[in-house]
Design an enzyme around this catalytic site. Structure first.
Site, PDB file in Angstrom:
ATOM      1  N   GLU A 184      27.448  35.856  33.980  1.00  0.00           N
ATOM      2  CA  GLU A 184      27.103  34.676  34.778  1.00  0.00           C
ATOM      3  C   GLU A 184      26.120  34.951  35.925  1.00  0.00           C
ATOM      4  OE1 GLU A 184      31.136  32.058  34.405  1.00  0.00           O
ATOM      5  OE2 GLU A 184      31.209  33.725  35.809  1.00  0.00           O
TER       6      GLU A 184
HETATM    7  C1  NGO Z   1      34.714  33.818  33.599  1.00  0.00           C
HETATM    8  C2  NGO Z   1      33.997  34.359  34.806  1.00  0.00           C
HETATM    9  C3  NGO Z   1      34.973  34.817  35.896  1.00  0.00           C
HETATM   10  C4  NGO Z   1      36.040  33.767  36.138  1.00  0.00           C
HETATM   11  C5  NGO Z   1      36.759  33.466  34.834  1.00  0.00           C
HETATM   12  C6  NGO Z   1      37.816  32.400  35.023  1.00  0.00           C
HETATM   13  C7  NGO Z   1      33.915  35.867  33.147  1.00  0.00           C
HETATM   14  C8  NGO Z   1      33.615  37.067  32.367  1.00  0.00           C
HETATM   15  N1  NGO Z   1      33.305  35.489  34.242  1.00  0.00           N
HETATM   16  O1  NGO Z   1      34.907  35.016  32.827  1.00  0.00           O
HETATM   17  O2  NGO Z   1      34.258  35.069  37.065  1.00  0.00           O
HETATM   18  O3  NGO Z   1      36.965  34.237  37.074  1.00  0.00           O
HETATM   19  O4  NGO Z   1      35.866  33.055  33.832  1.00  0.00           O
HETATM   20  O5  NGO Z   1      38.512  32.083  33.870  1.00  0.00           O
END
Ligand code: NGO
Length: 513
Positions: A328
């Protein structure tokens, strides 16, 4: 005459108890053999029971200190007066024998357990294999230690894991968890033969591991958490202590420093690491939005920073892996992101570690040995495999333990799915992404993100009983695995949860006893 009759009556009662108590013990022993989780590769029941006696011996080669350490675990399972330790079994005596043996045993984490009237023989090629065999013995015994001698059902068990990495990820960044909490978590993983704890040590809301060259990371960057609590961090000594504690339970800790995104805590501590106009948040961040922060990937100083961070952590982390996050990074321009991942892989490798990253890193050029951890977009693990990389499976829809069980669950999120206990169990890692076959899957890691998770009890509620099923998915063969059969075994594990005071979710889908 009266006295005689009384003696007779008391004797009769004692006899009755002896019979009834033994029946209860043998029933318990038979049930336990059917309720093992993870399910062993083969279990063959043979006639009779092993009944320990007061002269029972624990036999282990004295020269092997690791094996000797394993035995302390075993002694703790039986009423204390019953063991005499020996390096060789006295002929005719009842004994539990632990042996390191390479011949004819499958896989380095496998074990072979034979229980007969007078002998419990546990053989494995490594001390880790012995440890997993001991976990099986633990599950064959009553969950609560009693003063009465337990009984084991005679059997032969051959066992070895399906996947090399079997683990859980704990996010200690969104909310911080103490060393004691993490140790308890490790203990719970060990019971189910998991061998990996992935620690998510940094995120927008907090930096949780001491870096001596960059002290403000923890002094300031670690001083808060989601909701604005006090946060916290592990000193390097505390981290080493966690590594040591986990290693005694054959669990290896994979450290993750998330970058270039999820770095607000770091840039708040050292603003020179930032060149991102979109990160306008002043001071520390205590919300739960994602995707707004990034390191300044075009600034040379950032790579010096990463080299210091990776170097200090690599020096205290025996794991062959270093996790660079990489998820992300929504405000890092794509071409810069790719250059960043390419470069950080070389930095990590220069410290002797193999790189793991969330599946987005497959957009870059993966170096030999780099592993992609699949969580969301199925195109990414396919790209990783096309580059020759192995994959860790953490698909959010199945294994994110921060996902709510259903719409009535108070903790957790549900952006990926509601994951009831059956949904959590009913899937095959080798079928989840077309184009990622079993041979390319290094393992299964079940993450617990902690945006909404504040206490150890919260952790337990979201993790159990789902993690018990993930342990089986990662260890046991797929063939013959099905929810209808599994749910009955799972029901019996409430005894373990209760014995450990684990606050689990009593799903209505499970026939708890
Ligand atoms: C995503 C995000 C995390 C969040 C999570 C919550 C990943 C790999 N990045 O998973 O920062 O905490 O969802 O479910």
């Amino acid at each position: 005459m009266r006295l005689q009759r009384l003696q007779f009556a008391v004797g009769g009662l004692l006899l009755l108890c002896a019979v009834a108590c033994t029946n209860k013990a043998t029933e318990q022993a038979d049930a336990a053999l059917n309720n093992l989780i993870p399910k062993p590769v083969t279990v063959t029941r043979t006639a009779g029971y092993f009944q320990p006696d007061a002269q029972m011996q624990l036999v282990v080669a004295a020269a092997d200190s690791v094996l000797l350490r394993n035995t302390t675990l075993l002694s703790a399972l039986f009423p204390s007066t019953t063991f005499t330790s020996a390096t060789e079994r006295t002929a005719g005596s009842k004994a539990i024998v632990l042996q390191l043996l390479t011949d004819g045993l499958p896989g380095k984490e496998g074990y072979h357990l034979t229980i007969s009237d007078s002998l419990v023989q546990l053989q494995a090629p490594t001390a880790a294999g012995v440890f997993y065999g001991l976990q099986t013995i633990r599950q064959l015994l009553p969950a609560t230690k009693t003063t009465a001698q337990p009984v084991l059902a005679n059997c032969t068990i051959q066992d070895f894991p399906r996947f090399a990495i079997r683990g859980s990820m704990l996010d200690v960044a969104r909310h911080f968890f103490s060393v004691a909490d993490v140790k308890r978590y490790i203990d719970l993983l060990a019971y189910y033969k998991l061998n990996t704890l992935h620690l998510h040590l940094s995120d927008d809301q907090g930096w949780r591991i001491e870096i001596k060259k960059w002290p403000r990371l923890t002094e300031y960057g670690g001083s808060s958490q989601v909701g604005g609590g006090a946060g916290g961090f592990y000193t390097q000594e505390q981290f080493k202590e966690l590594v040591r504690y986990a290693a005694e339970r054959y669990i290896s800790i994979i450290p993750e420093i998330d970058m270039p995104g999820h770095t607000h805590a770091a840039v708040a501590a050292y603003p020179e690491l930032n060149c991102n106009p979109k990160d306008t948040i002043k001071g520390l961040y205590t919300g739960i939005e994602v995707g707004f922060s990034t390191l300044c990937t075009t600034n040379e100083k950032v790579y010096g920073f990463i080299n210091d961070v990776v170097g200090e952590i690599a020096a205290i982390s025996p794991s062959p892996y270093f996790h660079m996050g990489g998820d992300e990074s929504l405000v890092t321009p794509k071409d810069e992101y790719i250059k960043f991942v390419n470069r950080v892989q070389t930095i990590i490798q220069s410290h002797g570690k193999q790189v793991i990253g969330w599946d987005e890193i497959a957009q870059a050029t993966l170096l030999p040995g780099t592993i992609a951890q699949h969580w969301s977009d199925t195109a990414n693990p396919v790209k990783a495999v096309a580059q020759g990389a192995d994959v860790l499976m953490s698909p959010a829809k199945r294994v994110y333990m921060d996902m709510q069980y259903d719409s009535t669950t108070k903790l957790g999120l549900h952006w990926a799915a509601y994951i009831e206990v059956d949904e959590a169990y009913n899937w095959d890692p080798a079928q989840i992404v077309k184009g990622v076959p079993a041979e390319k899957i290094l393992g299964v890691v079940a993450p617990l993100w902690t945006e909404t998770i504040v206490t150890m009890k919260d952790i337990e509620y979201m993790v159990f009983p789902r993690l018990t099923g993930y342990a089986e998915i990662a260890w046991s063969k797929q063939e013959g695995r099905n929810w209808e059969e599994y749910k009955n075994r799972l029901a019996q594990h409430a005894a373990f949860y209760n014995a450990w005071g684990v606050q689990y979710y009593a799903s209505p889908k499970v026939p708890w006893k």
